[in-house]
Design a protein around this motif. Structure first.
Motif, mmCIF file in Angstrom:
data_model
loop_
_atom_site.group_PDB
_atom_site.id
_atom_site.type_symbol
_atom_site.label_atom_id
_atom_site.label_comp_id
_atom_site.label_asym_id
_atom_site.label_seq_id
_atom_site.Cartn_x
_atom_site.Cartn_y
_atom_site.Cartn_z
ATOM 1 N N GLN A 21 0.838 -1.195 0.000
ATOM 2 C CA GLN A 21 0.000 0.000 0.000
ATOM 3 C C GLN A 21 0.876 1.249 0.000
ATOM 4 O O GLN A 21 1.550 1.544 0.988
ATOM 5 C CB GLN A 21 -0.932 0.021 1.213
ATOM 6 C CG GLN A 21 -1.854 1.225 1.247
ATOM 7 C CD GLN A 21 -2.688 1.337 -0.020
ATOM 8 O OE1 GLN A 21 -3.406 0.405 -0.379
ATOM 9 N NE2 GLN A 21 -2.598 2.470 -0.705
ATOM 10 N N SER A 23 -2.314 0.668 5.225
ATOM 11 C CA SER A 23 -2.349 -0.758 4.896
ATOM 12 C C SER A 23 -3.463 -0.981 3.890
ATOM 13 O O SER A 23 -4.399 -0.177 3.791
ATOM 14 C CB SER A 23 -2.569 -1.601 6.158
ATOM 15 O OG SER A 23 -3.764 -1.212 6.814
ATOM 16 N N LYS A 26 -6.842 -2.483 1.996
ATOM 17 C CA LYS A 26 -8.181 -2.764 2.495
ATOM 18 C C LYS A 26 -8.266 -4.206 3.000
ATOM 19 O O LYS A 26 -7.661 -5.102 2.419
ATOM 20 C CB LYS A 26 -9.223 -2.542 1.385
ATOM 21 C CG LYS A 26 -9.343 -1.086 0.939
ATOM 22 C CD LYS A 26 -10.473 -0.920 -0.051
ATOM 23 C CE LYS A 26 -10.193 -1.692 -1.333
ATOM 24 N NZ LYS A 26 -11.274 -1.478 -2.339
ATOM 25 N N PRO A 27 -9.026 -4.458 4.055
ATOM 26 C CA PRO A 27 -9.080 -5.816 4.637
ATOM 27 C C PRO A 27 -9.584 -6.883 3.672
ATOM 28 O O PRO A 27 -9.262 -8.056 3.827
ATOM 29 C CB PRO A 27 -10.047 -5.649 5.811
ATOM 30 C CG PRO A 27 -10.046 -4.205 6.125
ATOM 31 C CD PRO A 27 -9.802 -3.500 4.831
ATOM 32 N N GLN A 71 -7.886 3.482 -2.392
ATOM 33 C CA GLN A 71 -8.661 3.239 -1.174
ATOM 34 C C GLN A 71 -7.840 2.340 -0.257
ATOM 35 O O GLN A 71 -7.320 1.316 -0.695
ATOM 36 C CB GLN A 71 -9.999 2.563 -1.486
ATOM 37 C CG GLN A 71 -10.933 3.379 -2.352
ATOM 38 C CD GLN A 71 -10.715 3.167 -3.824
ATOM 39 O OE1 GLN A 71 -10.273 2.108 -4.229
ATOM 40 N NE2 GLN A 71 -11.003 4.180 -4.627
ATOM 41 N N CYS A 72 -7.720 2.736 0.990
ATOM 42 C CA CYS A 72 -6.917 1.951 1.931
ATOM 43 C C CYS A 72 -7.395 2.200 3.351
ATOM 44 O O CYS A 72 -8.320 2.967 3.595
ATOM 45 C CB CYS A 72 -5.425 2.304 1.792
ATOM 46 S SG CYS A 72 -5.027 4.007 2.268
ATOM 47 N N ARG A 73 -6.735 1.558 4.274
ATOM 48 C CA ARG A 73 -6.999 1.723 5.704
ATOM 49 C C ARG A 73 -5.805 2.429 6.328
ATOM 50 O O ARG A 73 -4.664 2.206 5.916
ATOM 51 C CB ARG A 73 -7.208 0.359 6.358
ATOM 52 C CG ARG A 73 -7.471 0.402 7.867
ATOM 53 C CD ARG A 73 -7.445 -1.001 8.443
ATOM 54 N NE ARG A 73 -7.592 -0.973 9.894
ATOM 55 C CZ ARG A 73 -8.711 -1.295 10.545
ATOM 56 N NH1 ARG A 73 -9.768 -1.682 9.867
ATOM 57 N NH2 ARG A 73 -8.767 -1.253 11.866
ATOM 58 N N GLU A 119 -4.008 3.861 10.172
ATOM 59 C CA GLU A 119 -3.970 3.979 11.632
ATOM 60 C C GLU A 119 -3.340 5.329 11.968
ATOM 61 O O GLU A 119 -2.282 5.670 11.449
ATOM 62 C CB GLU A 119 -3.144 2.841 12.247
ATOM 63 C CG GLU A 119 -3.613 1.439 11.865
ATOM 64 C CD GLU A 119 -4.977 1.114 12.405
ATOM 65 O OE1 GLU A 119 -5.328 1.655 13.486
ATOM 66 O OE2 GLU A 119 -5.703 0.340 11.752
ATOM 67 N N SER A 134 -8.686 4.616 13.771
ATOM 68 C CA SER A 134 -8.553 3.915 12.496
ATOM 69 C C SER A 134 -9.560 4.485 11.513
ATOM 70 O O SER A 134 -10.684 4.843 11.892
ATOM 71 C CB SER A 134 -8.797 2.414 12.679
ATOM 72 O OG SER A 134 -7.876 1.868 13.596
ATOM 73 N N LYS A 146 -10.950 4.516 7.096
ATOM 74 C CA LYS A 146 -10.911 4.130 5.691
ATOM 75 C C LYS A 146 -10.703 5.399 4.873
ATOM 76 O O LYS A 146 -11.452 6.365 5.022
ATOM 77 C CB LYS A 146 -12.214 3.441 5.280
ATOM 78 C CG LYS A 146 -12.437 2.082 5.908
ATOM 79 C CD LYS A 146 -13.762 1.476 5.453
ATOM 80 C CE LYS A 146 -13.997 0.123 6.096
ATOM 81 N NZ LYS A 146 -15.315 -0.454 5.704
ATOM 82 N N ASP A 172 -10.298 7.205 1.109
ATOM 83 C CA ASP A 172 -10.605 7.072 -0.320
ATOM 84 C C ASP A 172 -10.176 8.355 -1.020
ATOM 85 O O ASP A 172 -10.790 9.407 -0.838
ATOM 86 C CB ASP A 172 -12.102 6.823 -0.515
ATOM 87 C CG ASP A 172 -12.440 6.432 -1.955
ATOM 88 O OD1 ASP A 172 -11.594 6.654 -2.841
ATOM 89 O OD2 ASP A 172 -13.549 5.911 -2.181
ATOM 90 N N ILE A 211 -13.438 4.273 11.699
ATOM 91 C CA ILE A 211 -13.743 2.886 12.035
ATOM 92 C C ILE A 211 -13.796 2.781 13.556
ATOM 93 O O ILE A 211 -12.756 2.839 14.224
ATOM 94 C CB ILE A 211 -12.678 1.917 11.481
ATOM 95 C CG1 ILE A 211 -12.538 2.087 9.962
ATOM 96 C CG2 ILE A 211 -13.025 0.485 11.828
ATOM 97 C CD1 ILE A 211 -11.398 1.275 9.366
#
Length: 312
Positions: free
Chosen positions: A34, A171, A173-174, A198-200, A202, A216, A218, A220, A229
């Motif tokens: 990522q 990181s 996306k799950p 698009q990612c996550r 922290e 946390s 998300k 975009d 989150i």
């Protein structure tokens, strides 16, 4: 380190992106799965003409080709190619583009080319009273180590985590999955959907008071949105995820252990502090205000004739 409730973090992260809240050094950590380039571009998108009056944006490029940011159409953006330039030349270029009191946003697309022993001398001149420095650091591949450092010095990542006032780790996306057979192999794989817009992320922000805000999200880039989150563990819970995160940041900073174990955290939380008992009115006996309270135990050797034995 104390932590604010997580509901503060969405507002704070948006304010940091728009430079409405101060964070001198924002460290963005990415991985081969990522990239952080979209998050760096989000800073430019949110601070284009008119967003912050008089703002100067400087992009220090170690990896980004010249001209690749023209599509953003930001007249306040100054692109500086830093390949093969000594650090003194880079600092001089930045100073020449800024006035002393001018508010600025300095973006660095990679710190991986800076040796660990030179990190502090490279970063320090870029942190100015009216500036925000945002820099990307690439985490090494799984099973690999970063560039070697002298045995007496901490690693580059450890130094950056210590210096940063805001830490953002990205990181994928799950929903990105890898087949179990592939996971069992020693081959490093990039699954479909890696390095997308698009990612996550922290988020951890340290205030001057020593308190921290984390959460946390998300992220975009296509819609320029951040979605919080929620987690089941709040920052006020003792012995939760926040303290474990602090232990991770303190790891390898020194030759001795600065963290606490779960057993130590439970023992600490069970200690009855006398000043809290006094505030709740739980103290017994002729106690007035902030008087010293001492209860003799059977093991105490007290001599009534000795004037120096009086604990009061």
């Amino acid at each position: 380190m104390q932590h604010h409730p997580p509901q503060h973090s969405p507002l704070l992260l948006n304010r940091l992106l728009c430079l409405k809240d101060v964070s001198p050094f924002v460290l963005v950590l990415d991985t081969p799965k990522q990239t952080a380039k979209y998050f760096l571009l989000e800073f430019i998108h949110r601070n284009r003409e008119g967003s912050v009056p008089g703002l100067q944006i400087i992009f220090l490029s170690f990896e980004t080709p010249a001209g690749s940011l023209d599509w953003i159409r930001c007249s306040s953006l100054q692109f500086v190619s830093c390949n093969h330039l000594p650090h003194k030349r880079i600092h001089d270029k930045v100073i020449s583009l800024l006035r002393n009191d001018q508010k600025s946003l300095i973006l660095v697309d990679s710190l991986s080319g800076v040796a660990a022993v030179d990190l502090v001398t490279f970063i320090a001149p870029l942190i100015r009273p009216a500036s925000t420095l945002v820099a990307i650091s690439h985490l090494p591949l799984p099973g690999h180590t970063a560039l070697p450092t002298p045995s007496y010095a901490p690693s580059a990542t450890t130094q950056l985590l210590y210096l940063a006032t805001t830490i953002i780790k990205l990181s994928p996306k799950p929903e990105i999955d890898i087949d179990e057979d592939d996971l069992a192999s020693d081959t490093f794989l990039l699954p479909l959907g890696s390095n997308s817009a698009q990612c996550r992320l922290e988020f951890l922000h340290r205030r001057k008071s020593g308190r921290a805000v984390q959460g946390s999200f998300k992220f975009d880039f296509t819609t320029h949105t951040l979605t919080f989150i929620p987690t089941s563990t709040t920052a006020g819970d003792s012995g939760g995820t926040t303290e474990q995160g602090d232990d991770a940041l303190l790891k390898d900073l020194t030759t001795f252990n600065l963290g606490t174990t779960e057993k130590q955290r439970i023992a600490r939380d069970n200690v009855e502090l006398p000043y809290l008992k006094a505030q709740q009115g739980d103290m017994t006996g002729p106690v007035v205000g902030g008087a010293i309270v001492y209860e003799f135990e059977k093991e105490d050797d007290y001599d009534e004739e000795d004037p120096y034995e009086d604990p009061f």
